[in-house]
Design a protein around this motif. Structure first.
Motif: not given
Length: 351
Positions: A81-84, A130-133, A136-139
């Motif tokens: 879930x967000x924040x993204x 980069x889309x991160x969770x 900070x993980x890269x999705x």
């Protein structure tokens, strides 16, 4: 003309002169832009021949035209879930919605026009995003190489340059300075083709066209097949197969009188400038006598993630271009979802 009407007419003319000639199709590095004759624009960004991520911008024409941005990406499970964050910028739940119906694919949709434009302007000078969770993980990684040029072209095509509602080149001009959507050409099909062509008539007319196209030989030197449909009580349209590949079958288009000795003539279907060449060759074609519509599509490759589709309406005398979609770059994740470049308003046929 009264002064108020004259001022209004001049204002409309001035607005129309600010927008580019339409339709428009351009490619910029990893992005493409397609603006239809109405002024509706689509911009797509994706790695060519790959189908892991796609950024899709849709910008409606006019001062209040909606700005819609979608981020689509493959996943290996449920997205947290967000924040993204995208390129380090937060995607708040108030302005962005995460949608995931399967474990291997998800989309993020904009909910607020102004926030979508703000994000686009902020990320336009980057090449990768980069889309991160939340940890900070890269999705996913999105390709923004060519985004700035794409936004600028949309602004130009819709007359948004220098306005407060521009995508990239924002200025102080009010939104009211943006031209409205262009009116679509109006077509009216002819009466439905009747009576229907029977098997004997179809065989006779196909034979007449085959004699004019001796080079149309199918695999194994078999006699090419085809489709014959009624244009009117007097005329028929003949689609003769003339080549077959792994995922496209080509046809030549003729029209001929139905009574007496057949004298087929080639149908020179209208094009669309440099985007669509006129001619009598079509791909994967079919004809619907009820709507008097000839349709075709051609895949750029078997997946169908690039190609074009076209339709023409028969008005009782001529075939007129009614719709055209095109995507030259192969990739993304939507198959045969090619941007619309030409559209029309089709009225009911006259009684």
């Amino acid at each position: 003309m009264r002064p108020t009407l004259l001022i209004a007419a001049l204002a409309v003319t001035h607005l129309a002169s600010q927008a580019a000639t339409l339709p428009v199709y351009r490619e910029f590095k990893e992005w493409l832009v397609a603006c239809s004759n109405s002024g509706h624009c689509v911009a797509k960004g994706f790695d060519q021949y790959a189908g892991t991520t796609v950024m899709l911008l849709e910008q409606a024409p006019g001062p209040a035209g909606e700005t819609s941005l979608t981020l689509g990406f493959q996943t290996t499970g449920k997205v947290p879930p967000q924040p993204l964050r995208l390129g380090g910028l937060p995607l708040s739940s108030e302005a962005w919605a995460l949608q995931q119906e399967a474990d291997d694919y998800a989309e993020i949709h904009s909910l607020d026009d102004a926030e979508a434009r703000k994000l686009l302007a902020a990320i336009s000078r980057k090449q990768t995003l980069a889309l991160t969770g939340s940890q900070g993980e890269v999705l996913a990684n999105f390709n923004a190489d060519g985004l700035a040029a794409s936004l600028l072209l949309v602004d130009e095509a819709q007359g948004r340059l220098g306005s407060r509602n521009a995508l990239l080149r924002v200025g102080n001009k009010p939104a009211s300075s943006i031209p409205p959507a262009r009116a679509l050409p109006v077509l009216r099909p002819g009466a439905p083709g009747s009576p229907a062509v029977d098997d004997e008539e179809a065989a006779r007319l196909l034979h007449a066209v085959r004699k004019l196209e001796p080079d149309c030989v199918m695999e194994g030197d078999t006699q090419p097949d085809g489709e014959v449909s009624a244009l009117s009580p007097r005329e028929a349209i003949v689609l003769l197969q003339c080549g077959q590949g792994a995922y496209n079958t080509s046809y030549v288009v003729y029209r001929t009188q139905r009574q007496g000795k057949a004298r087929p003539v080639r149908v020179n279907l209208p094009g669309l400038g440099t985007l669509l060449q006129p001619g009598y060759w079509v791909m994967n074609a079919s004809y619907d006598s009820a709507s008097q519509t000839l349709s075709q599509y051609g895949k750029g490759r078997g997946l169908g993630d690039c190609g074009d589709s076209t339709s023409w309406v028969f008005d009782g005398s001529h075939f007129l271009l009614s719709q055209y979609s095109h995507q030259g770059r192969c990739g993304g994740m939507a198959l045969m979802d090619w941007p619309l470049l030409w559209d029309t308003t089709i009225l009911p046929r006259k009684p």
